[in-house]
Design a protein around this motif. Structure first.
Motif, PDB file in Angstrom:
ATOM      1  N   ARG A   1       0.824  -1.206   0.000  1.00  0.00           N
ATOM      2  CA  ARG A   1       0.000   0.000   0.000  1.00  0.00           C
ATOM      3  C   ARG A   1       0.861   1.261   0.000  1.00  0.00           C
ATOM      4  O   ARG A   1       0.572   2.225  -0.720  1.00  0.00           O
ATOM      5  CB  ARG A   1      -0.930  -0.012   1.225  1.00  0.00           C
ATOM      6  CG  ARG A   1      -1.839   1.212   1.323  1.00  0.00           C
ATOM      7  CD  ARG A   1      -2.630   1.191   2.635  1.00  0.00           C
ATOM      8  NE  ARG A   1      -3.432   2.399   2.769  1.00  0.00           N
ATOM      9  CZ  ARG A   1      -4.674   2.523   2.346  1.00  0.00           C
ATOM     10  NH1 ARG A   1      -5.278   1.500   1.759  1.00  0.00           N
ATOM     11  NH2 ARG A   1      -5.330   3.660   2.515  1.00  0.00           N
ATOM     12  N   ASP A   2       1.940   1.259   0.802  1.00  0.00           N
ATOM     13  CA  ASP A   2       2.795   2.441   0.888  1.00  0.00           C
ATOM     14  C   ASP A   2       3.532   2.702  -0.419  1.00  0.00           C
ATOM     15  O   ASP A   2       3.627   3.842  -0.884  1.00  0.00           O
ATOM     16  CB  ASP A   2       3.798   2.285   2.030  1.00  0.00           C
ATOM     17  CG  ASP A   2       3.129   2.286   3.398  1.00  0.00           C
ATOM     18  OD1 ASP A   2       1.969   2.755   3.481  1.00  0.00           O
ATOM     19  OD2 ASP A   2       3.749   1.797   4.359  1.00  0.00           O
ATOM     20  N   VAL A   3       4.076   1.632  -1.033  1.00  0.00           N
ATOM     21  CA  VAL A   3       4.792   1.806  -2.298  1.00  0.00           C
ATOM     22  C   VAL A   3       3.858   2.323  -3.381  1.00  0.00           C
ATOM     23  O   VAL A   3       4.211   3.228  -4.149  1.00  0.00           O
ATOM     24  CB  VAL A   3       5.464   0.484  -2.731  1.00  0.00           C
ATOM     25  CG1 VAL A   3       6.023   0.602  -4.150  1.00  0.00           C
ATOM     26  CG2 VAL A   3       6.568   0.099  -1.755  1.00  0.00           C
ATOM     27  N   PHE A   4       2.640   1.794  -3.430  1.00  0.00           N
ATOM     28  CA  PHE A   4       1.695   2.219  -4.455  1.00  0.00           C
ATOM     29  C   PHE A   4       1.232   3.656  -4.229  1.00  0.00           C
ATOM     30  O   PHE A   4       1.047   4.412  -5.184  1.00  0.00           O
ATOM     31  CB  PHE A   4       0.487   1.268  -4.471  1.00  0.00           C
ATOM     32  CG  PHE A   4       0.690   0.047  -5.317  1.00  0.00           C
ATOM     33  CD1 PHE A   4      -0.072  -0.173  -6.445  1.00  0.00           C
ATOM     34  CD2 PHE A   4       1.654  -0.899  -4.988  1.00  0.00           C
ATOM     35  CE1 PHE A   4       0.108  -1.298  -7.226  1.00  0.00           C
ATOM     36  CE2 PHE A   4       1.849  -2.027  -5.759  1.00  0.00           C
ATOM     37  CZ  PHE A   4       1.069  -2.230  -6.886  1.00  0.00           C
ATOM     38  N   ARG A   5       1.036   4.054  -2.976  1.00  0.00           N
ATOM     39  CA  ARG A   5       0.525   5.398  -2.716  1.00  0.00           C
ATOM     40  C   ARG A   5       1.633   6.459  -2.760  1.00  0.00           C
ATOM     41  O   ARG A   5       1.424   7.561  -3.274  1.00  0.00           O
ATOM     42  CB  ARG A   5      -0.159   5.441  -1.344  1.00  0.00           C
ATOM     43  CG  ARG A   5      -1.562   4.821  -1.343  1.00  0.00           C
ATOM     44  CD  ARG A   5      -2.208   4.935   0.012  1.00  0.00           C
ATOM     45  NE  ARG A   5      -2.310   6.327   0.443  1.00  0.00           N
ATOM     46  CZ  ARG A   5      -3.302   7.141   0.096  1.00  0.00           C
ATOM     47  NH1 ARG A   5      -4.263   6.703  -0.702  1.00  0.00           N
ATOM     48  NH2 ARG A   5      -3.333   8.376   0.533  1.00  0.00           N
ATOM     49  N   LEU A   6       2.804   6.116  -2.236  1.00  0.00           N
ATOM     50  CA  LEU A   6       3.850   7.135  -2.084  1.00  0.00           C
ATOM     51  C   LEU A   6       4.731   7.278  -3.320  1.00  0.00           C
ATOM     52  O   LEU A   6       5.081   8.393  -3.700  1.00  0.00           O
ATOM     53  CB  LEU A   6       4.710   6.812  -0.859  1.00  0.00           C
ATOM     54  CG  LEU A   6       3.956   6.719   0.471  1.00  0.00           C
ATOM     55  CD1 LEU A   6       4.922   6.374   1.606  1.00  0.00           C
ATOM     56  CD2 LEU A   6       3.228   8.020   0.774  1.00  0.00           C
ATOM     57  N   ARG A   7       5.152   6.140  -3.887  1.00  0.00           N
ATOM     58  CA  ARG A   7       5.981   6.164  -5.119  1.00  0.00           C
ATOM     59  C   ARG A   7       7.132   7.165  -4.964  1.00  0.00           C
ATOM     60  O   ARG A   7       7.265   8.133  -5.715  1.00  0.00           O
ATOM     61  CB  ARG A   7       5.145   6.531  -6.334  1.00  0.00           C
ATOM     62  CG  ARG A   7       3.874   5.687  -6.458  1.00  0.00           C
ATOM     63  CD  ARG A   7       3.017   6.118  -7.617  1.00  0.00           C
ATOM     64  NE  ARG A   7       1.623   5.782  -7.363  1.00  0.00           N
ATOM     65  CZ  ARG A   7       0.610   6.174  -8.119  1.00  0.00           C
ATOM     66  NH1 ARG A   7       0.845   6.925  -9.174  1.00  0.00           N
ATOM     67  NH2 ARG A   7      -0.615   5.839  -7.819  1.00  0.00           N
TER      68      ARG A   7
ATOM     69  N   ALA B   1     -12.714  -9.943 -13.730  1.00  0.00           N
ATOM     70  CA  ALA B   1     -11.540 -10.779 -13.474  1.00  0.00           C
ATOM     71  C   ALA B   1     -10.231 -10.042 -13.716  1.00  0.00           C
ATOM     72  O   ALA B   1      -9.166 -10.524 -13.309  1.00  0.00           O
ATOM     73  CB  ALA B   1     -11.591 -12.031 -14.357  1.00  0.00           C
ATOM     74  N   THR B   2     -10.272  -8.904 -14.380  1.00  0.00           N
ATOM     75  CA  THR B   2      -9.058  -8.153 -14.695  1.00  0.00           C
ATOM     76  C   THR B   2      -8.472  -7.548 -13.428  1.00  0.00           C
ATOM     77  O   THR B   2      -9.169  -6.838 -12.699  1.00  0.00           O
ATOM     78  CB  THR B   2      -9.361  -7.030 -15.703  1.00  0.00           C
ATOM     79  OG1 THR B   2      -9.963  -7.603 -16.862  1.00  0.00           O
ATOM     80  CG2 THR B   2      -8.091  -6.299 -16.095  1.00  0.00           C
ATOM     81  N   PRO B   3      -7.184  -7.801 -13.121  1.00  0.00           N
ATOM     82  CA  PRO B   3      -6.588  -7.215 -11.917  1.00  0.00           C
ATOM     83  C   PRO B   3      -6.644  -5.687 -11.963  1.00  0.00           C
ATOM     84  O   PRO B   3      -6.425  -5.077 -13.017  1.00  0.00           O
ATOM     85  CB  PRO B   3      -5.136  -7.705 -11.961  1.00  0.00           C
ATOM     86  CG  PRO B   3      -5.150  -8.900 -12.842  1.00  0.00           C
ATOM     87  CD  PRO B   3      -6.228  -8.653 -13.859  1.00  0.00           C
ATOM     88  N   GLN B   4      -6.941  -5.088 -10.829  1.00  0.00           N
ATOM     89  CA  GLN B   4      -7.060  -3.634 -10.736  1.00  0.00           C
ATOM     90  C   GLN B   4      -6.254  -3.126  -9.551  1.00  0.00           C
ATOM     91  O   GLN B   4      -6.210  -3.764  -8.500  1.00  0.00           O
ATOM     92  CB  GLN B   4      -8.534  -3.220 -10.552  1.00  0.00           C
ATOM     93  CG  GLN B   4      -9.463  -3.647 -11.681  1.00  0.00           C
ATOM     94  CD  GLN B   4      -9.274  -2.835 -12.943  1.00  0.00           C
ATOM     95  OE1 GLN B   4      -8.729  -1.733 -12.908  1.00  0.00           O
ATOM     96  NE2 GLN B   4      -9.728  -3.376 -14.067  1.00  0.00           N
ATOM     97  N   ILE B   5      -5.633  -1.965  -9.735  1.00  0.00           N
ATOM     98  CA  ILE B   5      -5.007  -1.280  -8.607  1.00  0.00           C
ATOM     99  C   ILE B   5      -6.118  -0.561  -7.841  1.00  0.00           C
ATOM    100  O   ILE B   5      -6.876   0.198  -8.436  1.00  0.00           O
ATOM    101  CB  ILE B   5      -3.953  -0.276  -9.088  1.00  0.00           C
ATOM    102  CG1 ILE B   5      -2.843  -1.009  -9.860  1.00  0.00           C
ATOM    103  CG2 ILE B   5      -3.358   0.494  -7.913  1.00  0.00           C
ATOM    104  CD1 ILE B   5      -1.845  -0.078 -10.522  1.00  0.00           C
ATOM    105  N   PRO B   6      -6.260  -0.791  -6.527  1.00  0.00           N
ATOM    106  CA  PRO B   6      -7.319  -0.119  -5.780  1.00  0.00           C
ATOM    107  C   PRO B   6      -7.283   1.396  -5.985  1.00  0.00           C
ATOM    108  O   PRO B   6      -6.208   1.997  -6.020  1.00  0.00           O
ATOM    109  CB  PRO B   6      -7.017  -0.496  -4.323  1.00  0.00           C
ATOM    110  CG  PRO B   6      -6.259  -1.783  -4.413  1.00  0.00           C
ATOM    111  CD  PRO B   6      -5.448  -1.685  -5.675  1.00  0.00           C
ATOM    112  N   GLN B   7      -8.454   1.969  -6.120  1.00  0.00           N
ATOM    113  CA  GLN B   7      -8.524   3.398  -6.430  1.00  0.00           C
ATOM    114  C   GLN B   7      -7.848   4.247  -5.366  1.00  0.00           C
ATOM    115  O   GLN B   7      -7.188   5.235  -5.675  1.00  0.00           O
ATOM    116  CB  GLN B   7     -10.000   3.823  -6.587  1.00  0.00           C
ATOM    117  CG  GLN B   7     -10.188   5.163  -7.287  1.00  0.00           C
ATOM    118  CD  GLN B   7      -9.594   5.183  -8.702  1.00  0.00           C
ATOM    119  OE1 GLN B   7      -9.733   4.210  -9.442  1.00  0.00           O
ATOM    120  NE2 GLN B   7      -8.915   6.267  -9.053  1.00  0.00           N
TER     121      GLN B   7
END
Length: 533
Positions: A232-238, A516-522
């Motif tokens: 979660r941190d890597v995806f949000r903070l980048r 079924a398609t993987p999604q990054i949570p909004q």
């Protein structure tokens, strides 16, 4: 104590540094995603953990499994650990499986090699492992070629977990699978981690896959880990610029000109009521031979400058329909025309065949490695001769963003993305009306995929090309096509403008594919304002 702890790992091949100061820890029961583009060092890291580095490679640093340093072990000692303590799932199951052995024997072999069971016990345990990965309906006596891609991957997973290893490494295990099969395999891996108490190191270039599965994420670039932390941190903070570029490439859509108004009188490709059946082997001595209805009454039109997507699961009939369009499969009913001229299997004249070219999924496999690029790109000239071949080859290379001097190189001297550019150049060289792109970007990492999609969009706008884009990746289809057709069991179940179909699908099967398609949570997409460095 961490189950797997990599400390200051450096790997060089013949003196050339490949991995630089790699360090991460994986806790028991944890799933870690290792992401990055091709050549970043992901697979080399997994091979170092497995003790399978290529010849000429030297490694320094520590790879600790439950406190034991694997780098200090010889091949015999590592052989006892592979399979028992560390299992590995590879990207392409057909090359990982022995075509001469039944699936039951291959799973049982892992148990017998490690002396964990007699042959009878191993066969019984193999049946249990095959059932565990969802192959209850398939006899252990089947061979790999009798299974689909997703079923073969399940066999590979059964082999990897046969001895219930503490660590499972999965190297791009779902890249070649359609979205529903991919979702099933990812769910299976998650279930195995939870049920068996193992840890999973998931290697992938697909950020959406990582988002739905991993607890931690490490981002690799040029042989280094540039960012590491909770998913979660890597995806949000980048925090790292390279991580931000990966995210931008994941969401990338080419800038395209509006589709040209269709002229219904002159479609480039017209398919009318196409039917293709196959006779299957008899299972009994009596009664008629069973038939497979691969394509059942398919009709559509593709116009100049239009990009049409064809989407569906493995076995839905996409490939059979494509071969019929190319004149490689006969029809039992219906009609296919290209520029108004009928396409008849085995009787396609050169001038008609020159109007359609194909770009395949694996560019390396579609080229002769003994020939230079100049000859590879010029191959289609047997259909439409040109006196200025070298000039046309140079022009085609420039069209795809390569240099004319590249014609003097061999295909092994190029990266995967460059090879796909060369495949596109070969398709362009005789200036066709239609290009069929068969999973043309599915094996590429997100940044290279974005570049190829931009290239295709630019070429279409400039040259007025028509594309038939065959893919199981719905995000790619949404990015590049004007219209999309959804195919199931040989029939088109939905057809319409791409955005309209994705925004408001009408058919239940389309809804299933999209779900079924993987999604990054909004809520993981918005980067925190204070996170930039």
């Amino acid at each position: 104590m961490s189950l797997l702890h990599v400390r200051n790992l450096n790997v060089a091949i013949h003196g050339t540094p490949i991995l630089n100061d790699i360090g991460f820890a994986l806790e028991p029961g944890q799933i870690m995603g290792l992401v990055g583009e091709s050549g970043s060092g992901k697979s080399m890291t997994s091979l170092a953990v497995m003790g399978l580095l290529p010849g000429g490679a030297t490694a320094t640093g520590q790879i600790l499994l439950d406190g034991q340093d694997l780098t200090a072990l010889d091949d015999r000692a590592m052989g006892r650990i592979r399979g028992r303590d560390i299992g590995m799932i590879f990207q392409e199951p057909m090359t990982a499986l022995n075509p001469m052995q039944t699936i039951g024997d291959q799973v049982a072999e892992t148990l017998m090699i490690h002396g964990a069971a007699s042959r009878a016990e191993a066969q019984c345990a193999a049946r249990d492992r095959l059932d565990r990965v969802g192959l209850q309906a398939f006899p252990a006596s089947r061979y790999p070629h009798e299974l689909s891609g997703g079923q073969r991957q399940r066999v590979c997973i059964a082999m990897a977990v046969a001895l219930r290893p503490r660590l499972l490494i999965a190297d791009e295990p779902t890249t070649a699978l359609d979205v529903t099969t991919q979702a099933q395999i990812l769910a299976l891996l998650g279930d195995l981690v939870r049920a068996e108490g193992m840890s999973l190191l998931m290697i992938t270039h697909d950020l959406a896959v990582v988002a739905g599965l991993a607890d931690r994420v490490a981002v690799m670039q040029h042989g280094r880990i540039v960012e590491d932390g909770a998913a979660r941190d890597v995806f949000r903070l980048r925090r790292h610029a390279y991580t931000r570029r990966l995210f931008a490439a994941t969401d990338h859509r080419p800038v395209r000109q509006p589709a040209r108004p269709a002229d219904p009188a002159t479609p480039v490709l017209q398919v009318e009521g196409a039917v293709r059946d196959y006779t299957l082997p008899r299972r009994t001595l009596f009664g008629p031979a069973p038939r497979l209805h691969a394509v059942r009454g398919v009709s559509f039109a593709l116009h100049q400058g239009e990009s049409l997507g064809l989407v569906g699961e493995s076995g839905c009939g996409k490939s059979t329909l494509t071969r019929a369009i190319l004149g490689l499969e006969p029809l039992q009913g219906g009609r296919i025309t290209l520029d108004g001229q009928e396409v008849l299997a085995g009787r396609v004249p050169p001038d008609l065949r020159a109007k359609v070219q194909v770009v395949f999924q694996d560019p390396y496999g579609s080229f002769n490695p003994r020939h230079k690029v100049s000859r590879l790109i010029a191959e289609p000239f047997h259909l439409r001769p040109a006196p200025d071949r070298r000039d046309r080859v140079a022009e085609a290379l420039r069209d795809v963003g390569l240099m004319p001097d590249d014609m003097n190189k061999y295909i092994h001297e190029f990266s995967g993305g460059q090879r796909q550019r060369i495949a596109i150049a070969r398709a362009l060289i005789i200036r066709p009306r239609l290009i069929v792109l068969d999973e043309a970007v599915s094996a590429l990492d997100v940044q290279v995929r974005a570049q190829i999609l931009d290239l295709l969009a630019g070429l279409q706008d400039r040259l007025g090309l028509s594309y038939l884009f065959i893919s199981h990746d719905l995000s790619v289809v949404r990015a590049i096509t004007d219209r999309v057709m959804i195919m199931r069991a040989g029939q088109i179940v939905e057809d319409g403008p791409t955005e309209a179909v994705f925004a408001d699908p009408a058919h239940d099967y389309t809804k299933t594919l999209i779900a079924a398609t993987p999604q990054i949570p909004q809520d993981w997409r918005a980067r925190d304002a204070g996170a930039l460095v």
